[in-house]
Design an enzyme around this catalytic site. Structure first.
Site, short mmCIF file in Angstrom:
data_model
loop_
_atom_site.label_atom_id
_atom_site.label_comp_id
_atom_site.label_asym_id
_atom_site.label_seq_id
_atom_site.Cartn_x
_atom_site.Cartn_y
_atom_site.Cartn_z
N HIS A 163 36.34 28.06 39.65
CA HIS A 163 36.28 29.22 40.54
C HIS A 163 37.33 30.27 40.21
O HIS A 163 37.24 31.39 40.71
CB HIS A 163 36.43 28.77 41.99
CG HIS A 163 35.26 27.98 42.49
ND1 HIS A 163 34.29 28.53 43.31
CD2 HIS A 163 34.88 26.70 42.28
CE1 HIS A 163 33.38 27.61 43.59
NE2 HIS A 163 33.72 26.49 42.98
N ASP A 377 41.65 37.95 39.22
CA ASP A 377 40.84 37.22 40.19
C ASP A 377 39.60 36.69 39.51
O ASP A 377 38.95 37.42 38.74
CB ASP A 377 40.43 38.15 41.34
CG ASP A 377 40.66 37.53 42.70
OD1 ASP A 377 40.68 36.29 42.79
OD2 ASP A 377 40.82 38.28 43.67
#
Length: 750
Positions: A163, A377
């Site tokens: 993730h 991110d």
């Protein structure tokens, strides 16, 4: 224990505990995209399970059900939380994987804890997966789990999704245990990433650091020794949100009123700018505040007309870097408000707490501009949540180009948050954007988010994983007994009685760990005299043949057992066959495969030299030489030497395509002749014309016997551990009792 078609493995369970007024515990579904995605996936399978930590250190709750999911908690002690989670996961991996915005720390005790906890998760997942089922592992905390599961359950399909970003080779190479992490991930059939660049970073690491062949998105993982190579697919699967559910919330009149009330609470400003982040140094909060302070100082923003709302969700507050970040952020917010806030209204409304989905959606609906300024991110779902919350086609998204979301949300105002001037001008552009421009951009953004929601993400990943599973060769049969599970003793005694009545039987057993307790010094082994006596006396009964099948060299086995010629001795996992009893049909045993020639002898000598080199680097390890094999023993290695020596041996094994490598308990055996205990016992059964076989074993190598036994045979595992055997006993004491009982029963029946 129940078994399930789909098993999700994540650091946390999808529920949080809540204590009720009467003291009882209630489990409430956690918010979050992964939970939402998996809920919808679970509805499409006959049986789904989730393995994860319940959130509190100490003893784990018993397995339970919540919202139709079977949940299997994994135990984490306070020390695990400190070293595995706060330490290696978030003090080492998180900063390293996020471009070293903060320097990562490397501590060997953190790694030890990470390995131990990953093994705990892998064991829990392997136990509850159905034969041929699917296990989907999630995120950086569990990167070793895929390989650990594969070693136990090669019959299942294994997926992994990362993730967070996967770093470039130059950064990843700093990780002390980089090769072990790569091999852990490559235990999966499919490794998913948020961005294409992450997948390319991963395949580059596999090629450069491990030397594996890479063809576009496919990594070829060599088998250990002569086992066949595997194909692992590394691919981009951008995660998303439950966009439909969020859009539906915006139709709720109460939520619309809540959004209007938020504006009134803030003094009805003309513009509300919103930042929503975990309080994390990767989110660019300090850069955002610096830009906002300069805009106010330059009189480019009027604080009586425009307010910044900054939601900073608490995160990892026991980690020093996060405590320091909170102090810096709160000091900066206080300074800016002290310098610029009008009376009765903040220039920055700072909220250091969590909000539920409804309140967060109301905030999105109230905000005219959303600022997402992450320095790095994996995806950033806040950007997508903001878009899903604006069916009115109003609002402007300012989005860092260093987020995964920037690859998809191209109609946002993309910004480099490191460039404060660029960030300031982007905020001003967002505040002055016309309604027509807002509508055009938001329409494009919403089409992307609504067409690619989290359910689509999960569906595409699992479809690819299933397709890989169709082409993969099946692994060994699924385990029959997990952990320390065992049928009732009465059932074993009944099966033993039936076996004792069979006309012709073969009783075969491993030596170390069954007939003799395992000891650190192999030469000091002491077999249980009761077991040896029972085996000798069994050979005196009609219709009974007995064999000892060991990994030890034949001469060594003979020296420690001193068995009569009526007991067949098989050494080196079947590569050495001693003199057979007279009633065996010796011609049934095919010895052709056991022949050593010059090339095999040369290869064996090369292996011995390499293993001795490895042994010299790890004090306490030793190399045993057999006629057709060499064995690295690590039982007496010091400190971390056992694990490191085993790792070095297995890495070497992947370079030997014609050698049969067998990892066992504190040993790794390299054989230049293809043998196994399973094939040896099958040959013995044919030579003895046995109607049924009883086999006692305790090691990984004994699984080759348990997997080939037929109905009516008895495979008995000695000790704990997952096994293909259908029966289990506790230890060598229990083995002696069982062999004695068999001798007595056979004698009575005759």
């Amino acid at each position: 224990m129940s078994q399930h078609d789909l098993v999700i493995v994540a650091n946390r369970l999808p529920v949080d505990s809540r204590t009720l007024p009467d003291g009882a515990t209630e489990w409430v579904t956690s918010p979050g995209g992964l939970v939402t995605a998996m809920e919808s996936v679970m509805k499409g399978v006959d049986s789904g399970a989730w393995v994860g930590w319940a959130g509190s250190p100490g003893e784990a709750p018993d397995p339970f059900e919540a919202d139709g999911m079977h949940l299997y908690p994994v135990r984490l002690e306070a020390e695990d939380v400190e070293k595995y989670y706060e330490g290696f996961s978030n003090g080492t991996l998180w900063p390293l994987y996020h471009d070293v915005i903060v320097d990562p720390e490397f501590h060997r005790t953190w790694w030890d804890s990470y390995v131990a906890v990953n093994r705990r998760f892998a064991k829990a997942a392997a136990e509850v997966a159905s034969p041929g089922g699917t296990i989907w592992v999630h995120d950086y905390q569990l990167q070793l789990v895929p390989e650990m599961i594969r070693s136990e359950r090669p019959d299942v399909r294994i997926g992994f999704f990362n993730h967070i970003p996967f770093p470039p080779l130059e950064l990843f190479s700093q990780l002390p245990k980089r090769n072990q992490v790569l091999r852990g991930l490559l235990g999966a059939d499919l490794v998913g990433f948020q961005r294409e660049s992450d997948a390319l970073n991963f395949t580059a690491a596999a090629r450069k650091l491990l030397g594996y062949q890479v063809d576009q998105h496919t990594v070829t993982v060599p088998g250990i020794g002569a086992s066949e190579p595997r194909q692992v697919l590394a691919k981009c699967f951008p995660i998303s949100i439950d966009a439909g559910a969020i859009t539906a919330l915006t139709e709720d009149p109460e939520l619309r009123e809540r959004a209007a009330q938020l504006r009134r609470d803030l003094g009805d400003p003309k513009r509300i700018v919103l930042g929503v982040d975990r309080l994390d140094y990767t989110k660019g909060i300090r850069h955002r505040l610096k830009a906002w302070g300069e805009l106010l100082n330059d009189d480019l923003i009027d604080p009586s007309e425009t307010v910044l709302v900054q939601v900073a969700t608490p995160s990892r507050e026991r980690v020093d870097a996060y405590r320091q970040l909170r102090d810096e952020v709160e000091l900066t917010v206080g300074r800016i408000n002290g310098d610029f806030a009008p009376i009765g209204r903040p220039a920055i409304s700072y909220l250091h707490r969590s909000f539920d989905r409804r309140d967060m959606t109301a905030l999105y609906m109230a905000a005219d501009v959303a600022l997402v300024t992450s320095l790095r991110d994996g995806m950033n779902l806040v950007a997508k949540e903001y878009v899903a919350s604006r069916p009115d086609l109003r609002g402007v998204l300012v989005l860092s180009e260093f987020t995964g979301a920037a690859d998809e949300l191209r109609a946002a105002i993309l910004v480099n948050p490191h460039d404060i001037d660029d960030l300031k001008s982007s905020v001003l552009r967002a505040l002055t954007m016309s309604e027509e421009e807002q509508e055009e951009a938001m329409r494009s953004l919403r089409r992307q988010v609504l067409d690619h929601d989290v359910q689509t993400w999960a569906k595409l990943f699992l479809e690819d994983l299933e397709e890989i599973g169709r082409t993969a060769k099946p692994g060994r049969p699924a385990i029959r007994l997990h952990g320390e599970d065992a049928p009732a003793r009465a059932e074993l005694e009944e099966a033993l009685a039936a076996f004792a009545r069979t006309p012709r039987i073969l009783v075969a057993s491993d030596f170390d760990g069954v007939i003799a307790p395992i000891v650190a010094d192999r030469d000091a082994v002491q077999p249980d005299p009761r077991s040896l006596t029972a085996l000798r006396e069994l050979t005196e009964l009609p219709g009974v043949n007995v064999a000892l099948v060991s990994g030890r060299a034949l001469a060594d086995l003979d020296h420690h057992t001193r068995m009569p010629s009526t007991v067949a001795l098989i050494g080196s996992h079947g590569a050495e066959v001693g003199a057979l009893p007279a009633d065996f049909h010796a011609d049934v045993l095919d010895a052709a495969a056991l022949t050593m020639d010059d090339s095999k002898q040369s290869l064996l000598e090369s292996i011995i030299r390499r293993l001795r080199l490895i042994s010299s680097q790890y004090p306490g390890t030793e190399v045993e030489i057999k006629p057709t094999a060499a064995v690295l023993h690590t039982r007496q290695a010091r400190g971390r030497g056992a694990g490191n020596a085993t790792e070095a041996a297995l890495e070497y094994a992947r370079t030997l395509p014609d050698v049969y490598v067998t990892p066992g308990k504190k040993v790794v055996e390299f054989s230049v002749v293809h043998t196994s205990k399973g094939s040896a016992v099958q040959a013995l059964a044919r030579a003895a014309a046995a109607d049924a076989v009883l086999y006692l074993g305790d090691d990984v190598t004994d699984e080759t016997v348990f997997t080939v036994l037929d109905e009516g045979d008895l495979g008995i595992k000695v000790g704990a551990g997952d096994t293909a055997a259908q029966w289990r006993i506790a230890d060598t004491e229990a083995a002696a009792q069982l062999l004695t009982a068999l001798r007595e029963r056979r004698g009575q029946d005759r």
